[in-house]
Design a protein around this motif. Structure first.
Motif, PDB file in Angstrom:
ATOM      1  N   ARG A 259       0.874  -1.523   0.297  1.00  0.00           N
ATOM      2  CA  ARG A 259       0.127   0.637   0.067  1.00  0.00           C
ATOM      3  C   ARG A 259       0.716   1.370   0.259  1.00  0.00           C
ATOM      4  N   LEU A 260       1.785   1.005  -0.580  1.00  0.00           N
ATOM      5  CA  LEU A 260       3.217   2.297  -0.722  1.00  0.00           C
ATOM      6  C   LEU A 260       2.882   2.812  -2.181  1.00  0.00           C
ATOM      7  N   GLU A 261       1.677   3.432  -2.295  1.00  0.00           N
ATOM      8  CA  GLU A 261       2.170   4.292  -3.652  1.00  0.00           C
ATOM      9  C   GLU A 261       3.249   4.025  -4.015  1.00  0.00           C
ATOM     10  N   GLU A 262       3.930   4.338  -5.578  1.00  0.00           N
ATOM     11  CA  GLU A 262       4.579   5.158  -5.877  1.00  0.00           C
ATOM     12  C   GLU A 262       4.798   6.492  -6.265  1.00  0.00           C
ATOM     13  N   ASN A 263       3.877   6.937  -6.887  1.00  0.00           N
ATOM     14  CA  ASN A 263       3.859   8.441  -7.213  1.00  0.00           C
ATOM     15  C   ASN A 263       2.723   9.487  -6.287  1.00  0.00           C
ATOM     16  N   SER A 264       2.684   9.029  -5.023  1.00  0.00           N
ATOM     17  CA  SER A 264       2.388   9.763  -3.836  1.00  0.00           C
ATOM     18  C   SER A 264       2.208  10.970  -3.725  1.00  0.00           C
ATOM     19  N   LYS A 285       7.817  -1.310  -5.924  1.00  0.00           N
ATOM     20  CA  LYS A 285       7.041  -1.338  -7.515  1.00  0.00           C
ATOM     21  C   LYS A 285       5.749  -2.364  -6.828  1.00  0.00           C
ATOM     22  N   ASP A 286       4.320  -1.370  -8.240  1.00  0.00           N
ATOM     23  CA  ASP A 286       3.298  -1.830  -7.837  1.00  0.00           C
ATOM     24  C   ASP A 286       2.782  -1.195  -6.506  1.00  0.00           C
ATOM     25  N   GLY A 287       3.103  -0.620  -5.488  1.00  0.00           N
ATOM     26  CA  GLY A 287       2.884  -0.142  -4.570  1.00  0.00           C
ATOM     27  C   GLY A 287       3.297  -1.341  -3.140  1.00  0.00           C
ATOM     28  N   ILE A 288       4.592  -1.629  -3.406  1.00  0.00           N
ATOM     29  CA  ILE A 288       5.348  -2.726  -2.758  1.00  0.00           C
ATOM     30  C   ILE A 288       6.774  -2.162  -2.581  1.00  0.00           C
TER      31      ILE A 288
END
Ligand SMILES: O=C(O)C1=C[C@@H](OP(=O)(O)O)[C@@H](O)[C@H](O)C1
Ligand SMILES: C=C(OP(=O)(O)O)C(=O)O
Length: 430
Positions: A259-264, A285-288
């Protein structure tokens, strides 16, 4: 309640990041300012987000909640006439609601944390509200604060940005609801500028139109706008996760965080880049985020203002790095739950770290061999100090006792449960 952190060489496991505190407080607020019913999925549960829930409910929002979501029927521009609000120790909640109180006749914000939020200055916001006719009674710029609104119509506002971005965010939430158009000019420097990006993102999602210059120093806001009732989904929280990632970085680890978005838009996502710069083996990658720590770190230089709520965790990692690290442009850490430069570095020194302070800098002479530990840490009411010292304790030679570690609940009530699930030797003690 205290916590004992016993040295732990290895961490292993997989966690879902908690939900973002800053997005939760913002979505709760814009839902309360709408007239219909909004739904927020996966809201954060922490003392700060609970403070916003409690206050908007006192102001007339109708709230229902289940495991997954919260529905809120807002009060629009007509909050209930409450006499008192209790924001706990939540700075952003206080500042945002001080502005919204301009829509109410007479509200007093009480001083429940005299040694933490009670010491923080709000003069810049008090001054800005005064410019649009809001009467503010205060204790030398501090709590308790009484706001008598009702007169505010909009207009030209100048606000200083060099202590906190929360004053500007507060005005951005209020001004669309005022009768007349407003212009907001930010004076001096704007600290924590990235967080204002989160405010603008949420306002846009709520249907509010604001014209902002690219440098975020000047705004045109049409009055008479309406917040729309919407559906919101809260993303994972980088500031809290920064401490977990720092813990993985200073140990031998195999830790996965979802649940950690790269583009946050959360500036604290820079924890990933900073750990990479420190040569910590990781992928994102992919929020991980997947950290495979080997305990080896290289010193780093970083502009801390880009990731204000992750700096303490970064510093904790740097305590074990090879070489001297420097975190600059961090003066406004002094105006948070405690003085996050002087108070924090004093606690780090007690634990055995070699650190130096400047007015707006933290310098860390790394000790890859580890620190001594074996002392009691004063939490200074500060969740981020508690989390950062826990990271240090994992690699100390003797256990650390962190006094009043329950204040971690300000943003991350299950922090110690999460660390335990990764195998950390942390336990609550009376
Ligand atoms: O707007 C917000 O929600 C916040 C802004 C930041 O404060 P400053 O602008 O005072 O740095 C940050 O530290 C705080 O945790 C939350
Ligand atoms: C500084 C913080 O919060 P606030 O300013 O909202 O009290 C924080 O969460 O680290």
């Amino acid at each position: 309640m205290d916590v004992r952190v016993t040295p732990t060489p290895r961490l292993h496991g997989e966690l879902q990041a908690l939900s973002s505190k800053n997005y939760t407080t913002r979505y709760l607020l814009v839902a309360a300012l709408a007239e219909g019913t909004s739904t927020i999925y996966y809201p954060a549960h922490s003392e700060d987000s609970d403070a916003m829930r409690r206050c908007i409910s006192d102001l007339g929002a109708v709230i229902e909640e289940d495991e997954e979501k919260i529905t809120i029927t807002g009060f629009g521009r007509n909050p209930k006439d409450v006499k008192e609000l209790d924001v706990g120790n939540a700075g952003a909640v206080l500042r945002f609601l001080m502005a919204i109180a301009a829509l109410a006749p007479d509200v007093t914000f009480i001083n429940r944390y005299p040694d933490s939020l009670g010491k923080r200055p709000h003069d810049d916001l008090i001054d800005a509200l005064g410019q649009i006719g809001v009467d503010v009674q205060h204790n030398n710029g501090r709590l308790p604060i009484t706001i008598r609104g009702g007169q505010a119509k909009g207009g030209k506002i100048q606000v200083s940005g060099n202590v906190s971005s929360q004053f500007l965010s507060a005005l951005l939430f209020l001004t669309p609801l005022l009768e007349e158009d407003s212009e907001i000019e930010v004076l001096h420097d704007l600290k924590s500028k990235v967080v204002v990006g989160q405010t603008l993102e949420v306002l846009e999602q709520a249907g509010i139109v604001i014209e902002a210059t690219e440098d975020l120093m000047y705004y045109k806001v049409k009055g008479g706008q309406k917040y729309l009732a919407k559906k919101y989904v809260v993303q994972g929280d980088y500031p809290g996760s920064a401490a977990v990632l720092a813990a993985a970085a200073v140990t031998e680890s195999d830790v996965i965080l979802h649940r950690l978005e790269e583009n946050s838009k959360q500036g604290e996502r820079a924890i990933v880049d900073v750990l990479r710069m420190m040569e910590v083996p990781l992928t994102h990658k992919d929020g991980i985020v997947h950290v495979k720590g080997n305990g080896k770190l290289k010193a780093v230089e970083f502009d801390g203002d880009k990731a204000t709520d992750a700096v303490l965790a970064m510093v904790a990692a740097a305590v074990f790095a090879d070489g001297t690290s420097r975190f600059y442009d961090v003066e406004n850490l002094r105006y948070k739950e405690c003085d996050r430069i002087t108070d924090y570095l004093n606690e780090l020194r007690k634990a055995g770290a070699n650190v130096e302070e400047r007015q707006s800098e933290i310098i860390v002479h790394g000790r890859p061999e580890g620190v001594e530990g074996g002392v009691e840490i004063n939490a200074h009411y500060d969740h981020r100090v508690i989390m950062a010292l826990t990271v240090v304790g994992l690699r100390a030679k003797q256990p650390l006792r962190i006094r009043d570690a329950h204040h971690v609940a300000k943003s991350y009530p299950i922090f110690f449960d999460h660390l335990k699930a990764l195998g950390a030797n942390v336990e609550w003690i009376e």
